[in-house]
Write a protein that holds these residues in place. Sequence first.
Motif, PDB file in Angstrom:
ATOM      1  N   SER A  70       0.828  -1.208   0.000  1.00 39.61           N
ATOM      2  CA  SER A  70       0.000   0.000   0.000  1.00 39.61           C
ATOM      3  C   SER A  70       0.864   1.260   0.000  1.00 39.61           C
ATOM      4  O   SER A  70       0.538   2.248  -0.671  1.00 39.61           O
ATOM      5  N   GLU A  71       1.974   1.219   0.730  1.00 39.31           N
ATOM      6  CA  GLU A  71       2.873   2.374   0.717  1.00 39.31           C
ATOM      7  C   GLU A  71       3.517   2.550  -0.655  1.00 39.31           C
ATOM      8  O   GLU A  71       3.675   3.676  -1.141  1.00 39.31           O
ATOM      9  N   ALA A 179       7.891   3.622  -6.826  1.00 40.08           N
ATOM     10  CA  ALA A 179       7.768   2.862  -5.583  1.00 40.08           C
ATOM     11  C   ALA A 179       8.973   3.058  -4.673  1.00 40.08           C
ATOM     12  O   ALA A 179       8.847   2.979  -3.446  1.00 40.08           O
ATOM     13  N   LEU A 180      10.154   3.324  -5.241  1.00 33.91           N
ATOM     14  CA  LEU A 180      11.368   3.443  -4.438  1.00 33.91           C
ATOM     15  C   LEU A 180      11.667   4.867  -3.986  1.00 33.91           C
ATOM     16  O   LEU A 180      12.396   5.046  -3.004  1.00 33.91           O
ATOM     17  N   ARG A 181      11.139   5.862  -4.676  1.00 31.75           N
ATOM     18  CA  ARG A 181      11.452   7.235  -4.298  1.00 31.75           C
ATOM     19  C   ARG A 181      10.446   7.735  -3.268  1.00 31.75           C
ATOM     20  O   ARG A 181       9.237   7.695  -3.486  1.00 31.75           O
ATOM     21  N   THR A 182      10.965   8.253  -2.162  1.00 30.29           N
ATOM     22  CA  THR A 182      10.088   8.805  -1.124  1.00 30.29           C
ATOM     23  C   THR A 182       9.595  10.180  -1.549  1.00 30.29           C
ATOM     24  O   THR A 182      10.392  11.042  -1.911  1.00 30.29           O
ATOM     25  N   PRO A 183       8.286  10.420  -1.511  1.00 23.27           N
ATOM     26  CA  PRO A 183       7.742  11.692  -1.995  1.00 23.27           C
ATOM     27  C   PRO A 183       7.552  12.741  -0.906  1.00 23.27           C
ATOM     28  O   PRO A 183       6.846  13.723  -1.133  1.00 23.27           O
ATOM     29  N   GLU A 184       8.159  12.580   0.263  1.00 20.03           N
ATOM     30  CA  GLU A 184       7.910  13.527   1.347  1.00 20.03           C
ATOM     31  C   GLU A 184       8.440  14.925   1.051  1.00 20.03           C
ATOM     32  O   GLU A 184       7.935  15.921   1.561  1.00 20.03           O
TER      33      GLU A 184
END
Length: 220
Positions: A70-71, A179-184
């Motif tokens: 889900s993440e 999926a691997l890159r954090t979007p924060e």
Amino acid sequence: MAANSSPAILPITNPQPQPPADSNQLPSSSSAVRSFFSGVSETVRSGLANRRPWPELLDRSAFSKPESLSEATLRIRKNYNYFRINYLAVISAVLAVSLLTNPFSLILLAGLLAAWLFLYLFRQSSDPPVTLFGRQFSDRETLLFLIVSSIVVIFLTSVGSILVSALMVGIGIVCLHGALRTPEDLFLDEQEAQGGASGFLSFFTSGGPAVAQPPVATRA
């Protein structure tokens, strides 16, 4: 006196050559071609101008393994909303490389595209019917021929498998990156977050002028 008078000179007018009947059709067709390709070129340029910086896309410090499916799905959706133009450019590049490495498929696809453009899209209602081997074909027959040719080229040659494979590879690269890159650390304007397909696809959609709104920063 009457015998010595000079004969009257009659005015002579030279007939002006008439332009051929098809002289007005060629400029209209050529202007339609120029308008189409200029619109596509302008759309591509404006789309690439709105892309995100490539170093931001490839920032290695922002990559991490997602903790759950889900993440990963949430990351893909957020990254797609932010890097949409970059992702479309990556998929287009994969398609271009696949076609360039298969010249026969590229020739078939280019010929099919040219046939659709010049035999259907750019034809005017005043244009004469298509004539081949002394036989005239109506617009309906021409459209049927184009549809059958498209089915044959895409499904009965290597063109279809190459296009599907290239799309799967491109979408796979996009999903893996998303999926691997954090979007924060990614932020979108409210107008960009609500927008659908833009840039490359704006040329193929029609709509009213966009109403300018003050940008509101939101997290991707």
